[in-house]
Write a protein that holds these residues in place. Structure first.
Motif, PDB file in Angstrom:
ATOM      1  N   ARG A   1       0.836  -1.214   0.000  1.00 29.40           N
ATOM      2  CA  ARG A   1       0.000   0.000   0.000  1.00 29.40           C
ATOM      3  C   ARG A   1       0.861   1.251   0.000  1.00 29.40           C
ATOM      4  O   ARG A   1       0.665   2.159  -0.794  1.00 29.40           O
ATOM      5  N   VAL A   2       1.838   1.300   0.925  1.00 33.54           N
ATOM      6  CA  VAL A   2       2.628   2.529   1.031  1.00 33.54           C
ATOM      7  C   VAL A   2       3.678   2.620  -0.075  1.00 33.54           C
ATOM      8  O   VAL A   2       4.232   3.690  -0.317  1.00 33.54           O
ATOM      9  N   ALA A   3       3.942   1.498  -0.747  1.00 31.83           N
ATOM     10  CA  ALA A   3       4.917   1.534  -1.841  1.00 31.83           C
ATOM     11  C   ALA A   3       4.323   2.180  -3.083  1.00 31.83           C
ATOM     12  O   ALA A   3       5.003   2.902  -3.803  1.00 31.83           O
ATOM     13  N   ARG A   4       3.046   1.914  -3.342  1.00 35.21           N
ATOM     14  CA  ARG A   4       2.519   2.301  -4.657  1.00 35.21           C
ATOM     15  C   ARG A   4       1.296   3.205  -4.651  1.00 35.21           C
ATOM     16  O   ARG A   4       0.875   3.692  -5.678  1.00 35.21           O
ATOM     17  N   LYS A   5       0.671   3.434  -3.470  1.00 37.40           N
ATOM     18  CA  LYS A   5      -0.521   4.285  -3.577  1.00 37.40           C
ATOM     19  C   LYS A   5      -0.808   5.166  -2.375  1.00 37.40           C
ATOM     20  O   LYS A   5      -1.482   6.190  -2.524  1.00 37.40           O
ATOM     21  N   GLU A   6      -0.329   4.825  -1.194  1.00 42.42           N
ATOM     22  CA  GLU A   6      -0.784   5.571  -0.019  1.00 42.42           C
ATOM     23  C   GLU A   6       0.359   6.312   0.667  1.00 42.42           C
ATOM     24  O   GLU A   6       1.373   5.705   1.019  1.00 42.42           O
ATOM     25  N   ILE A   7       0.179   7.616   0.852  1.00 47.38           N
ATOM     26  CA  ILE A   7       1.186   8.412   1.561  1.00 47.38           C
ATOM     27  C   ILE A   7       1.077   8.116   3.050  1.00 47.38           C
ATOM     28  O   ILE A   7      -0.010   7.882   3.566  1.00 47.38           O
ATOM     29  N   SER A   8       2.233   8.108   3.733  1.00 47.27           N
ATOM     30  CA  SER A   8       2.210   7.860   5.171  1.00 47.27           C
ATOM     31  C   SER A   8       2.894   9.001   5.920  1.00 47.27           C
ATOM     32  O   SER A   8       3.585   9.830   5.320  1.00 47.27           O
ATOM     33  N   ALA A   9       2.665   9.016   7.237  1.00 45.19           N
ATOM     34  CA  ALA A   9       3.224  10.085   8.070  1.00 45.19           C
ATOM     35  C   ALA A   9       3.612   9.513   9.429  1.00 45.19           C
ATOM     36  O   ALA A   9       3.337   8.340   9.729  1.00 45.19           O
ATOM     37  N   PHE A  10       4.237  10.364  10.241  1.00 44.69           N
ATOM     38  CA  PHE A  10       4.792   9.937  11.527  1.00 44.69           C
ATOM     39  C   PHE A  10       4.367  10.946  12.586  1.00 44.69           C
ATOM     40  O   PHE A  10       4.623  12.146  12.446  1.00 44.69           O
ATOM     41  N   ALA A  11       3.688  10.480  13.627  1.00 43.81           N
ATOM     42  CA  ALA A  11       3.174  11.392  14.658  1.00 43.81           C
ATOM     43  C   ALA A  11       3.820  11.092  15.995  1.00 43.81           C
ATOM     44  O   ALA A  11       3.429  10.143  16.676  1.00 43.81           O
ATOM     45  N   LEU A  12       4.789  11.896  16.348  1.00 41.81           N
ATOM     46  CA  LEU A  12       5.441  11.756  17.649  1.00 41.81           C
ATOM     47  C   LEU A  12       5.254  13.031  18.473  1.00 41.81           C
ATOM     48  O   LEU A  12       4.837  12.992  19.622  1.00 41.81           O
ATOM     49  N   THR A  13       5.559  14.186  17.856  1.00 39.59           N
ATOM     50  CA  THR A  13       5.633  15.444  18.603  1.00 39.59           C
ATOM     51  C   THR A  13       4.300  15.827  19.246  1.00 39.59           C
ATOM     52  O   THR A  13       3.236  15.676  18.645  1.00 39.59           O
ATOM     53  N   GLU A  14       4.395  16.317  20.492  1.00 41.83           N
ATOM     54  CA  GLU A  14       3.226  16.855  21.215  1.00 41.83           C
ATOM     55  C   GLU A  14       3.637  18.190  21.831  1.00 41.83           C
ATOM     56  O   GLU A  14       4.815  18.555  21.780  1.00 41.83           O
ATOM     57  N   MET A  15       2.704  18.849  22.480  1.00 40.30           N
ATOM     58  CA  MET A  15       3.016  20.132  23.127  1.00 40.30           C
ATOM     59  C   MET A  15       4.229  20.010  24.043  1.00 40.30           C
ATOM     60  O   MET A  15       5.086  20.878  24.096  1.00 40.30           O
ATOM     61  N   ASN A  16       4.308  18.924  24.796  1.00 42.75           N
ATOM     62  CA  ASN A  16       5.399  18.771  25.763  1.00 42.75           C
ATOM     63  C   ASN A  16       6.356  17.637  25.424  1.00 42.75           C
ATOM     64  O   ASN A  16       7.062  17.131  26.285  1.00 42.75           O
ATOM     65  N   ALA A  17       6.350  17.210  24.197  1.00 42.90           N
ATOM     66  CA  ALA A  17       7.260  16.125  23.812  1.00 42.90           C
ATOM     67  C   ALA A  17       7.779  16.359  22.395  1.00 42.90           C
ATOM     68  O   ALA A  17       6.991  16.470  21.457  1.00 42.90           O
ATOM     69  N   GLY A  18       9.070  16.486  22.264  1.00 43.08           N
ATOM     70  CA  GLY A  18       9.713  16.645  20.960  1.00 43.08           C
ATOM     71  C   GLY A  18      11.027  15.901  21.007  1.00 43.08           C
ATOM     72  O   GLY A  18      11.084  14.700  20.753  1.00 43.08           O
ATOM     73  N   SER A  19      12.078  16.590  21.431  1.00 43.65           N
ATOM     74  CA  SER A  19      13.367  15.907  21.603  1.00 43.65           C
ATOM     75  C   SER A  19      13.278  14.850  22.695  1.00 43.65           C
ATOM     76  O   SER A  19      14.077  13.915  22.723  1.00 43.65           O
ATOM     77  N   ASP A  20      12.322  15.027  23.616  1.00 47.66           N
ATOM     78  CA  ASP A  20      12.201  14.081  24.733  1.00 47.66           C
ATOM     79  C   ASP A  20      10.894  13.283  24.606  1.00 47.66           C
ATOM     80  O   ASP A  20       9.891  13.574  25.249  1.00 47.66           O
ATOM     81  N   PRO A  21      10.907  12.240  23.772  1.00 50.14           N
ATOM     82  CA  PRO A  21       9.658  11.506  23.517  1.00 50.14           C
ATOM     83  C   PRO A  21       9.089  10.836  24.765  1.00 50.14           C
ATOM     84  O   PRO A  21       7.886  10.581  24.836  1.00 50.14           O
ATOM     85  N   ALA A  22       9.943  10.561  25.759  1.00 53.08           N
ATOM     86  CA  ALA A  22       9.441   9.903  26.973  1.00 53.08           C
ATOM     87  C   ALA A  22       8.394  10.772  27.669  1.00 53.08           C
ATOM     88  O   ALA A  22       7.600  10.287  28.480  1.00 53.08           O
TER      89      ALA A  22
END
Ligand SMILES: Cc1cc2nc3c(=O)[nH]c(=O)nc-3n(C[C@H](O)[C@H](O)[C@H](O)COP(=O)(O)OP(=O)(O)OC[C@H]3O[C@@H](n4cnc5c(N)ncnc54)[C@H](O)[C@@H]3O)c2cc1C
Length: 247
Positions: free
Chosen positions: A188-209
């Motif tokens: 799916r992601v190879a040929r038709k569907e774009i994907s994304a990554f959701a980690l960052t929050e108001m209080n989490a960026g460099s410190d994902p914990a």
């Protein structure tokens, strides 16, 4: 090679010594965690670059150690690997020059769907995905060469294709996915569907914990319910499938 910027040897030893033999997971108390959480933590910890004589140039930078002998002389791409990427890279270059109007994308704020469709057809969204799942099966170095081509022509497309296959669904699946997940999502992601990554929050960026978004199993156990909020998710408005980091 030693530079005046390098941290003192005692400091490097103190910061790397304890990690050289044992993985960091072994010093974290996992006894009160669920089996799934402990396994996930140990997998993450064992994936760390070791901060010792085996570490990479980049990982050693974090302890103030400059291991220049790892990058000089710069490793050359093998002739075989170069040849494997040549046809795709030539096709990509010609396509960008003839069909992508970077100024127009900047003016309108929209990447034409035709460009996205054509790049999917060419395999540009699945450069490192093995051929058996519909990708081009090229190496990380050839992926880097493609990224240079994109970057030389249009920053918008660069962000789109690189977020998709550097941090979006393909790469974590290739590294950690089960065979069932790979068979289901990679085509799916190879040929038709774009994907994304959701980690960052108001209080989490460099410190994902620090993140607070929770994944709770639904009452009937059939789905995960995400409770929380994410920020700055590149590709989100066009994505059909996401990697979501949750507690
Ligand atoms: C164009 C763009 C696209 C993005 N796309 C995505 C995406 O697709 N998905 C996603 O989840 N996020 C995305 N982000 C968010 C990005 O990953 C975060 O901005 C990043 O992780 C930094 O987090 P922060 O902004 O909270 O900064 P902070 O973590 O608050 O850091 C602020 C500053 O403090 C420094 N700092 C932080 N911790 C330390 C430390 N321990 N020691 C020394 N210095 C430190 C940092 O270097 C930085 O200069 C995107 C951001 C941008 C700008």
């Amino acid at each position: 090679m030693k530079t005046p910027l390098e941290a003192p040897p005692e400091q490097i030893k103190a910061e790397t010594g304890t990690k050289s033999e044992k993985s960091a997971a072994s010093v974290i108390d996992t006894s009160k965690m669920s089996a799934g959480k402990a396994a996930a933590l140990e997998l993450a910890e064992s994936s760390r670059d070791p901060l010792d004589e085996r570490g990479s140039f980049a990982s050693n930078l974090f302890v103030g150690k400059f291991t220049f002998d790892r990058i000089f002389p710069w490793p050359e791409q093998s002739a075989e690997d170069k040849t494997a990427g040549e046809a795709f890279l030539a096709q990509l270059k010609a396509y960008l020059h003839e069909n992508v109007d970077a100024d127009e994308i900047d003016r309108t704020g929209e990447i034409p769907q035709k460009n996205i469709d054509d790049l999917f057809a060419m395999g540009a969204f699945a450069i490192k995905v093995p051929k058996q799942y519909g990708g081009l099966g090229l190496s990380q170095v050839n992926y880097g060469r493609a990224a240079m081509l994109f970057g030389s022509w249009d920053a918008n497309l660069t962000a789109l294709v690189s977020a998709h296959q550097s941090i979006g669904v393909p790469q974590p699946l290739l590294l950690f996915g089960t065979e069932e997940q790979k068979a289901k999502y990679l085509p799916r992601v190879a040929r038709k569907e774009i994907s994304a990554f959701a980690l960052t929050e108001m209080n989490a960026g460099s410190d994902p914990a620090n993140m607070s978004l929770r994944a709770d199993l639904s009452e009937d156990g059939s789905a995960w319910i995400l409770n929380g909020e994410k920020l700055w998710c590149t590709n989100l408005i066009k994505a059909g499938v996401l990697v979501v980091m949750a507690k």
